[in-house]
Design an enzyme around this catalytic site. Structure first.
Site, PDB file in Angstrom:
ATOM      1  N   ILE A  91     -46.970 107.790  20.220  1.00  0.00           N
ATOM      2  CA  ILE A  91     -47.749 106.601  20.578  1.00  0.00           C
ATOM      3  C   ILE A  91     -46.949 105.955  21.695  1.00  0.00           C
ATOM      4  O   ILE A  91     -45.807 105.531  21.490  1.00  0.00           O
ATOM      5  CB  ILE A  91     -47.903 105.585  19.416  1.00  0.00           C
ATOM      6  CG1 ILE A  91     -48.766 106.152  18.298  1.00  0.00           C
ATOM      7  CG2 ILE A  91     -48.497 104.275  19.955  1.00  0.00           C
ATOM      8  CD1 ILE A  91     -48.966 105.194  17.121  1.00  0.00           C
ATOM      9  N   TYR A  92     -47.520 105.954  22.876  1.00  0.00           N
ATOM     10  CA  TYR A  92     -46.858 105.342  24.020  1.00  0.00           C
ATOM     11  C   TYR A  92     -47.837 104.421  24.733  1.00  0.00           C
ATOM     12  O   TYR A  92     -49.007 104.767  24.879  1.00  0.00           O
ATOM     13  CB  TYR A  92     -46.355 106.408  25.014  1.00  0.00           C
ATOM     14  CG  TYR A  92     -45.107 107.095  24.543  1.00  0.00           C
ATOM     15  CD1 TYR A  92     -43.858 106.501  24.702  1.00  0.00           C
ATOM     16  CD2 TYR A  92     -45.164 108.341  23.935  1.00  0.00           C
ATOM     17  CE1 TYR A  92     -42.700 107.130  24.274  1.00  0.00           C
ATOM     18  CE2 TYR A  92     -44.012 108.981  23.492  1.00  0.00           C
ATOM     19  CZ  TYR A  92     -42.785 108.360  23.667  1.00  0.00           C
ATOM     20  OH  TYR A  92     -41.648 108.984  23.233  1.00  0.00           O
TER      21      TYR A  92
ATOM     22  N   GLY B  21     -50.643  99.471  20.983  1.00  0.00           N
ATOM     23  CA  GLY B  21     -49.985 100.386  20.055  1.00  0.00           C
ATOM     24  C   GLY B  21     -50.619 100.322  18.672  1.00  0.00           C
ATOM     25  O   GLY B  21     -50.807 101.350  18.015  1.00  0.00           O
TER      26      GLY B  21
ATOM     27  N   ASN C  79     -34.574 103.319  19.347  1.00  0.00           N
ATOM     28  CA  ASN C  79     -35.836 102.730  19.812  1.00  0.00           C
ATOM     29  C   ASN C  79     -36.237 101.637  18.804  1.00  0.00           C
ATOM     30  O   ASN C  79     -37.150 101.800  18.011  1.00  0.00           O
ATOM     31  CB  ASN C  79     -36.917 103.808  19.942  1.00  0.00           C
ATOM     32  CG  ASN C  79     -38.172 103.301  20.628  1.00  0.00           C
ATOM     33  OD1 ASN C  79     -38.341 102.112  20.852  1.00  0.00           O
ATOM     34  ND2 ASN C  79     -39.060 104.223  20.947  1.00  0.00           N
TER      35      ASN C  79
ATOM     36  N   TYR D 152     -43.124 100.453  13.112  1.00  0.00           N
ATOM     37  CA  TYR D 152     -43.506 101.306  11.981  1.00  0.00           C
ATOM     38  C   TYR D 152     -43.159 100.661  10.647  1.00  0.00           C
ATOM     39  O   TYR D 152     -43.927 100.752   9.687  1.00  0.00           O
ATOM     40  CB  TYR D 152     -42.902 102.705  12.127  1.00  0.00           C
ATOM     41  CG  TYR D 152     -43.521 103.444  13.288  1.00  0.00           C
ATOM     42  CD1 TYR D 152     -44.887 103.704  13.317  1.00  0.00           C
ATOM     43  CD2 TYR D 152     -42.759 103.858  14.381  1.00  0.00           C
ATOM     44  CE1 TYR D 152     -45.475 104.346  14.398  1.00  0.00           C
ATOM     45  CE2 TYR D 152     -43.345 104.510  15.448  1.00  0.00           C
ATOM     46  CZ  TYR D 152     -44.699 104.751  15.456  1.00  0.00           C
ATOM     47  OH  TYR D 152     -45.283 105.384  16.520  1.00  0.00           O
TER      48      TYR D 152
END
Length: 172
Positions: A97-98, A109, A136, A143
């Site tokens: 997912i970018y 996102g 990151n 998440y």
């Protein structure tokens, strides 16, 4: 906020996919990695041939996020033997997912993530999993906020440097 539209990526979209993939990967990881390692990965990881092959894989799905017909992000999910590690028939991997940095913080996102969850639920899968680089922090927090928990780690080689991915999953 402008409307975000998702569109399934097809083979004819490979050049647009290559552009957004390289740009978002560079923006995300170049501050934390050497120029040599970045260049090597960008040149090998996003070739037209590699991306075309990934699009053609029936167990992978790609979606663009579009704003005013401009590609601003993308999603790649894998099931079955397309998964990079677990290859559990009861799971879906969110491989990528970018989102373009200009659209960070604008829920793009989240929209892409929600699409991945929809795909997993429509397939009646038990869980969704992913690997995310431990450095990151923005993605790790994203998440966690969405209910993922860490269950494992693995080392991957990025150019000449060993890095750690956190393996995370969410039961459905």
């Amino acid at each position: 906020m402008e409307q975000i539209i998702l569109r399934k990526i097809e083979e004819k979209d490979v050049k647009s996919l290559q552009e957004i993939a390289k740009q978002t990967f560079f923006d995300t990881f170049s501050p934390h990695n050497t120029a040599e390692n970045m260049e090597k990965y960008l040149n090998e990881g996003f070739t037209t041939e590699k991306l075309t092959s990934e699009i053609q894989n029936e167990n992978s799905q790609f979606y663009f996020a579009l704003s005013d017909n401009e590609v601003i992000g993308y999603l790649k999910v894998n099931s079955g033997d397309a998964q990079t590690e677990l290859q559990d028939e009861n799971s879906l991997e969110i491989e990528r997912i970018y989102v373009s940095k200009d659209f960070h913080g604008k829920k793009v996102g989240q929209i892409l993530y929600d699409k991945a969850l929809e795909i997993a639920k429509n397939k009646n899968l038990k869980y969704v999993w992913l690997g995310v680089w431990e450095e990151n922090h923005r993605a790790v927090q994203f998440y966690k906020k969405n209910g993922f928990v860490e269950f494992h780690q693995h080392i991957f080689l990025f150019g000449d440097e060993e890095q750690t991915d956190l393996m995370m999953k969410k039961e459905l």
